[in-house]
Design a protein around this motif. Sequence first.
Motif, PDB file in Angstrom:
ATOM      1  N   ASP A 128     -25.385   9.764  14.495  1.00  0.00           N
ATOM      2  CA  ASP A 128     -25.751  10.243  15.823  1.00  0.00           C
ATOM      3  C   ASP A 128     -24.527  10.909  16.445  1.00  0.00           C
ATOM      4  O   ASP A 128     -23.536  10.248  16.758  1.00  0.00           O
ATOM      5  N   PHE A 129     -24.606  12.217  16.629  1.00  0.00           N
ATOM      6  CA  PHE A 129     -23.494  12.971  17.209  1.00  0.00           C
ATOM      7  C   PHE A 129     -23.762  13.380  18.657  1.00  0.00           C
ATOM      8  O   PHE A 129     -23.071  14.241  19.189  1.00  0.00           O
ATOM      9  N   SER A 130     -24.751  12.773  19.300  1.00  0.00           N
ATOM     10  CA  SER A 130     -25.140  13.219  20.633  1.00  0.00           C
ATOM     11  C   SER A 130     -24.012  13.085  21.650  1.00  0.00           C
ATOM     12  O   SER A 130     -23.826  13.954  22.510  1.00  0.00           O
ATOM     13  N   ARG A 131     -23.232  12.000  21.550  1.00  0.00           N
ATOM     14  CA  ARG A 131     -22.134  11.802  22.495  1.00  0.00           C
ATOM     15  C   ARG A 131     -21.060  12.869  22.322  1.00  0.00           C
ATOM     16  O   ARG A 131     -20.535  13.419  23.290  1.00  0.00           O
ATOM     17  N   GLU A 132     -20.738  13.187  21.072  1.00  0.00           N
ATOM     18  CA  GLU A 132     -19.734  14.188  20.798  1.00  0.00           C
ATOM     19  C   GLU A 132     -20.204  15.578  21.220  1.00  0.00           C
ATOM     20  O   GLU A 132     -19.436  16.371  21.774  1.00  0.00           O
ATOM     21  N   LEU A 133     -21.469  15.891  20.980  1.00  0.00           N
ATOM     22  CA  LEU A 133     -22.008  17.181  21.396  1.00  0.00           C
ATOM     23  C   LEU A 133     -22.024  17.308  22.916  1.00  0.00           C
ATOM     24  O   LEU A 133     -21.835  18.397  23.467  1.00  0.00           O
ATOM     25  N   GLU A 134     -22.233  16.193  23.584  1.00  0.00           N
ATOM     26  CA  GLU A 134     -22.190  16.213  25.042  1.00  0.00           C
ATOM     27  C   GLU A 134     -20.789  16.568  25.534  1.00  0.00           C
ATOM     28  O   GLU A 134     -20.623  17.349  26.478  1.00  0.00           O
ATOM     29  N   ALA A 135     -19.768  16.015  24.895  1.00  0.00           N
ATOM     30  CA  ALA A 135     -18.390  16.324  25.275  1.00  0.00           C
ATOM     31  C   ALA A 135     -18.094  17.804  25.078  1.00  0.00           C
ATOM     32  O   ALA A 135     -17.508  18.466  25.936  1.00  0.00           O
ATOM     33  N   ILE A 136     -18.509  18.343  23.942  1.00  0.00           N
ATOM     34  CA  ILE A 136     -18.249  19.752  23.641  1.00  0.00           C
ATOM     35  C   ILE A 136     -18.939  20.659  24.650  1.00  0.00           C
ATOM     36  O   ILE A 136     -18.364  21.632  25.140  1.00  0.00           O
ATOM     37  N   ALA A 137     -20.190  20.342  24.984  1.00  0.00           N
ATOM     38  CA  ALA A 137     -20.923  21.160  25.953  1.00  0.00           C
ATOM     39  C   ALA A 137     -20.314  21.042  27.343  1.00  0.00           C
ATOM     40  O   ALA A 137     -20.229  22.020  28.086  1.00  0.00           O
ATOM     41  N   SER A 197     -15.738  14.111  13.967  1.00  0.00           N
ATOM     42  CA  SER A 197     -15.834  13.496  12.646  1.00  0.00           C
ATOM     43  C   SER A 197     -14.960  12.253  12.547  1.00  0.00           C
ATOM     44  O   SER A 197     -14.802  11.680  11.484  1.00  0.00           O
ATOM     45  N   LYS A 198     -14.378  11.830  13.662  1.00  0.00           N
ATOM     46  CA  LYS A 198     -13.573  10.609  13.736  1.00  0.00           C
ATOM     47  C   LYS A 198     -14.116   9.810  14.919  1.00  0.00           C
ATOM     48  O   LYS A 198     -13.502   9.683  15.957  1.00  0.00           O
ATOM     49  N   ARG A 199     -15.311   9.288  14.737  1.00  0.00           N
ATOM     50  CA  ARG A 199     -16.045   8.746  15.873  1.00  0.00           C
ATOM     51  C   ARG A 199     -15.975   7.226  15.936  1.00  0.00           C
ATOM     52  O   ARG A 199     -15.578   6.562  14.993  1.00  0.00           O
ATOM     53  N   ILE A 200     -16.374   6.672  17.074  1.00  0.00           N
ATOM     54  CA  ILE A 200     -16.460   5.229  17.226  1.00  0.00           C
ATOM     55  C   ILE A 200     -17.612   4.725  16.352  1.00  0.00           C
ATOM     56  O   ILE A 200     -18.735   5.208  16.431  1.00  0.00           O
ATOM     57  N   ASP A 201     -17.341   3.750  15.521  1.00  0.00           N
ATOM     58  CA  ASP A 201     -18.340   3.280  14.567  1.00  0.00           C
ATOM     59  C   ASP A 201     -19.295   2.250  15.144  1.00  0.00           C
ATOM     60  O   ASP A 201     -20.410   2.087  14.681  1.00  0.00           O
ATOM     61  N   ASP A 202     -18.843   1.499  16.146  1.00  0.00           N
ATOM     62  CA  ASP A 202     -19.727   0.486  16.691  1.00  0.00           C
ATOM     63  C   ASP A 202     -19.352   0.197  18.136  1.00  0.00           C
ATOM     64  O   ASP A 202     -18.365   0.690  18.656  1.00  0.00           O
ATOM     65  N   GLY A 203     -20.139  -0.608  18.799  1.00  0.00           N
ATOM     66  CA  GLY A 203     -19.929  -0.913  20.205  1.00  0.00           C
ATOM     67  C   GLY A 203     -18.687  -1.716  20.484  1.00  0.00           C
ATOM     68  O   GLY A 203     -18.316  -1.910  21.636  1.00  0.00           O
ATOM     69  N   LEU A 204     -18.027  -2.217  19.447  1.00  0.00           N
ATOM     70  CA  LEU A 204     -16.821  -3.013  19.649  1.00  0.00           C
ATOM     71  C   LEU A 204     -15.577  -2.143  19.733  1.00  0.00           C
ATOM     72  O   LEU A 204     -14.483  -2.644  19.938  1.00  0.00           O
ATOM     73  N   GLY A 205     -15.760  -0.823  19.583  1.00  0.00           N
ATOM     74  CA  GLY A 205     -14.632   0.077  19.725  1.00  0.00           C
ATOM     75  C   GLY A 205     -13.795   0.223  18.480  1.00  0.00           C
ATOM     76  O   GLY A 205     -12.634   0.588  18.552  1.00  0.00           O
ATOM     77  N   LYS A 206     -14.370  -0.099  17.327  1.00  0.00           N
ATOM     78  CA  LYS A 206     -13.639   0.109  16.074  1.00  0.00           C
ATOM     79  C   LYS A 206     -13.591   1.597  15.792  1.00  0.00           C
ATOM     80  O   LYS A 206     -14.603   2.238  15.565  1.00  0.00           O
ATOM     81  N   SER A 207     -12.406   2.181  15.799  1.00  0.00           N
ATOM     82  CA  SER A 207     -12.289   3.625  15.717  1.00  0.00           C
ATOM     83  C   SER A 207     -11.821   4.072  14.349  1.00  0.00           C
ATOM     84  O   SER A 207     -10.900   3.508  13.781  1.00  0.00           O
ATOM     85  N   THR A 208     -12.460   5.120  13.820  1.00  0.00           N
ATOM     86  CA  THR A 208     -12.029   5.656  12.544  1.00  0.00           C
ATOM     87  C   THR A 208     -10.746   6.444  12.679  1.00  0.00           C
ATOM     88  O   THR A 208     -10.237   6.969  11.698  1.00  0.00           O
TER      89      THR A 208
END
Length: 339
Positions: free
Chosen positions: A95-104, A201-212
Amino acid sequence: MARLPDLVQDSKLETHFLPSGDGSVQTVHTYHEPDPTSRRQLVSRSEHWQRQGKIGGGSSASVWLEKCTKGGHGDVEVRAIKQIETHRHSGQMLDFSRELEAIAKFKYEGCFVKSFGWYESPEYLFIAMEYLELGDLHTYLDREPPLPEHEAKEVTYQILYGLYFMHNNGFAHRDLKPNNILLKSCPPNDWWIKIADFGISKRIDDGLGKSTTFKGTLGYIAPELHGFIEKGSPYAVDIWAVGEIAFQMLTKRPTFKHLGLLSVYVNNPETFPSNLLLAAQISQPGVEFIVSIMHPIPVDRITAGNALRHRWMDRSSSCHRGPAIAKQILRRRTGGICI
């Protein structure tokens, strides 16, 4: 993909792919615009784009240069296309919706790479962006000596401009490094940088904030992501990365050569390598600034807003503060912070 916010949906490009006679595929966008001769009718216009070659990328995304071959409108003749795999090894669509929102949301701001919209195929997500032919800060630093302090200060200031706006709007970059700082202009002209790759392409993987972003380059990864100390906000991770970028611009050296030195610093902050900055003849305010944004404890790390107000960033310095158009946009967006 989850239900898209209106802002994201509005930036989606109506697209189809057209095979060419030479075996390549053209990307065709269709736009429906008001007819200048009528108030009630729309006319359709198509743009044809042809790939010219690959200009960057990683394991799950690639960046391509494209040229408009037909139906161009305006002064954009070339563009960069980021092509991202939407399925990983699990076979599940991300799900890239959050990232696309930032770009827009950020596409009209002078401190971010401008997006022209996005489109998709069954396998890929595509983001159309402005092409900045001068490349990125990483490449620039590789071929140049350490930056003079006033130039490093200017670049740092502009990066903080962008982070201040992102953080105030609830977004963290999560993968800030010189490769993601693109150059609109650089010496012998004024510095004007633009932040790219909003963690798409380096997104948050889960709600706990584990970041790639843990997979990023050593030094740009804050100590809390290595597990050396309790995590704070994702914004503090961005601020740490700014410190590392500034340190390397000034010294051409990483702040910590290996994780062992970083671990020692977390347990004994007095071991911060200020001596490297002093050896480069960096001013005391400059040393204090870098130490403040690389504080080992996330909650004690200075924020983007306070960093912009630090005495090292005093506007009485020789910094140009970037081109006037970017300055005007940012002054409006940051509530006058750059005045």
